[in-house]
Design a protein around this motif. Structure first.
Motif, PDB file in Angstrom:
ATOM      1  N   UNK A  14       0.784  -1.258  -0.093  1.00  0.00           N
ATOM      2  CA  UNK A  14      -0.586   0.172   0.216  1.00  0.00           C
ATOM      3  C   UNK A  14       0.585   1.087   0.014  1.00  0.00           C
ATOM      4  N   UNK A  15       0.700   2.654  -0.675  1.00  0.00           N
ATOM      5  CA  UNK A  15       1.595   3.681  -0.380  1.00  0.00           C
ATOM      6  C   UNK A  15      -0.081   4.854  -0.289  1.00  0.00           C
ATOM      7  N   UNK A  16       0.521   5.181   0.250  1.00  0.00           N
ATOM      8  CA  UNK A  16       0.030   6.896   0.187  1.00  0.00           C
ATOM      9  C   UNK A  16       1.076   7.897  -0.187  1.00  0.00           C
ATOM     10  N   UNK A  17      -0.023   8.597  -1.044  1.00  0.00           N
ATOM     11  CA  UNK A  17       0.151  10.226  -1.842  1.00  0.00           C
ATOM     12  C   UNK A  17      -0.487  10.784  -0.862  1.00  0.00           C
ATOM     13  N   UNK A  18       0.438  12.227  -0.856  1.00  0.00           N
ATOM     14  CA  UNK A  18       0.372  13.412  -0.306  1.00  0.00           C
ATOM     15  C   UNK A  18       0.855  14.683  -1.019  1.00  0.00           C
ATOM     16  N   UNK A  19      -0.553  15.198  -1.629  1.00  0.00           N
ATOM     17  CA  UNK A  19       0.186  15.893  -2.389  1.00  0.00           C
ATOM     18  C   UNK A  19      -0.215  17.084  -2.213  1.00  0.00           C
ATOM     19  N   UNK A  20       0.367  18.595  -2.593  1.00  0.00           N
ATOM     20  CA  UNK A  20      -0.091  19.809  -1.911  1.00  0.00           C
ATOM     21  C   UNK A  20       0.538  20.645  -3.109  1.00  0.00           C
ATOM     22  N   UNK A  22       1.650  24.432  -4.050  1.00  0.00           N
ATOM     23  CA  UNK A  22       2.436  25.048  -3.686  1.00  0.00           C
ATOM     24  C   UNK A  22       2.248  26.354  -4.452  1.00  0.00           C
ATOM     25  N   UNK A  23       2.107  26.992  -5.757  1.00  0.00           N
ATOM     26  CA  UNK A  23       1.593  27.564  -6.093  1.00  0.00           C
ATOM     27  C   UNK A  23       1.226  27.884  -7.932  1.00  0.00           C
ATOM     28  N   UNK A  24       0.131  28.514  -8.372  1.00  0.00           N
ATOM     29  CA  UNK A  24       0.208  28.399  -9.544  1.00  0.00           C
ATOM     30  C   UNK A  24      -0.831  26.966  -9.934  1.00  0.00           C
ATOM     31  N   UNK A  25       0.114  26.488 -11.255  1.00  0.00           N
ATOM     32  CA  UNK A  25       0.237  25.159 -11.035  1.00  0.00           C
ATOM     33  C   UNK A  25       1.518  24.234 -10.840  1.00  0.00           C
ATOM     34  N   UNK A  26       1.994  23.971  -9.597  1.00  0.00           N
ATOM     35  CA  UNK A  26       3.253  23.974  -9.044  1.00  0.00           C
ATOM     36  C   UNK A  26       2.344  22.796  -7.422  1.00  0.00           C
ATOM     37  N   UNK A  27       2.941  21.591  -8.071  1.00  0.00           N
ATOM     38  CA  UNK A  27       2.620  20.926  -6.411  1.00  0.00           C
ATOM     39  C   UNK A  27       4.231  20.043  -5.784  1.00  0.00           C
ATOM     40  N   UNK A  28       3.912  19.848  -5.116  1.00  0.00           N
ATOM     41  CA  UNK A  28       4.778  18.865  -4.110  1.00  0.00           C
ATOM     42  C   UNK A  28       3.987  17.181  -4.080  1.00  0.00           C
ATOM     43  N   UNK A  29       4.483  16.699  -4.251  1.00  0.00           N
ATOM     44  CA  UNK A  29       4.220  15.325  -3.225  1.00  0.00           C
ATOM     45  C   UNK A  29       5.227  14.248  -2.197  1.00  0.00           C
ATOM     46  N   UNK A  30       5.104  13.916  -1.552  1.00  0.00           N
ATOM     47  CA  UNK A  30       5.348  13.142  -0.367  1.00  0.00           C
ATOM     48  C   UNK A  30       4.850  11.334  -0.652  1.00  0.00           C
TER      49      UNK A  30
END
Length: 110
Positions: A14-20, A22-30
C-alpha cells in the motif's frame, strides 16, 4: 492537501500519496509506502516542487513530454504497470485544481 491511498495489487503493498499545491500550477508530493522501490522514489523526489503543466501535459509546440516524475519512475520502478504511477499523477493533478477528486479502479472480471 490531497491524500490518495493506492493498493498496488498482488504485491500487497500500500502506498499513501500526499500532494499539495504550492503556487500556480506547481505542487509537491511525498509518499509513505511499504514498497522499497517507491520509498526510493520518495527519497529522490519527495517534497520537490514540480511544474504540473510540464509533468502532466505534452508541450503544445514540440509534442514532447518532459516529466521529471515519469523519468525517475522509469529508472526506479521495475514494472511499468504498477498503479502507483498513475495514482501519484492523479493526486498531483487534483491538488492543483486541474481535476476533480474521483475514485478510480482496475477490476478484473472472470
Amino acid at each position: 492537501m490531497t491524500t490518495v491511498e493506492i493498493n498496488a495489487g498482488i504485491c500487497g503493498f500500500t502506498t499513501l500519496v500526499y500532494a499539495e499545491k504550492t503556487n500556480g500550477y506547481n505542487a509537491l508530493f511525498r509518499l509513505e509506502s511499504q514498497c522499497p522501490n517507491w520509498q526510493k522514489v520518495n527519497e529522490l523526489l519527495g517534497g520537490q516542487e514540480m511544474d504540473l503543466m510540464a509533468e502532466l501535459f505534452k508541450n503544445r509546440q514540440t509534442g514532447e513530454f518532459h516529466s521529471i516524475l515519469l523519468e525517475t519512475v522509469l529508472k526506479t520502478i521495475p514494472h511499468i504497470s504498477c498503479p502507483v504511477i498513475s495514482g501519484i499523477f492523479k493526486a498531483l493533478e487534483v491538488s492543483a485544481g486541474l481535476a476533480l477528486p474521483k475514485d478510480a479502479a482496475i477490476c478484473f472480471k472472470e
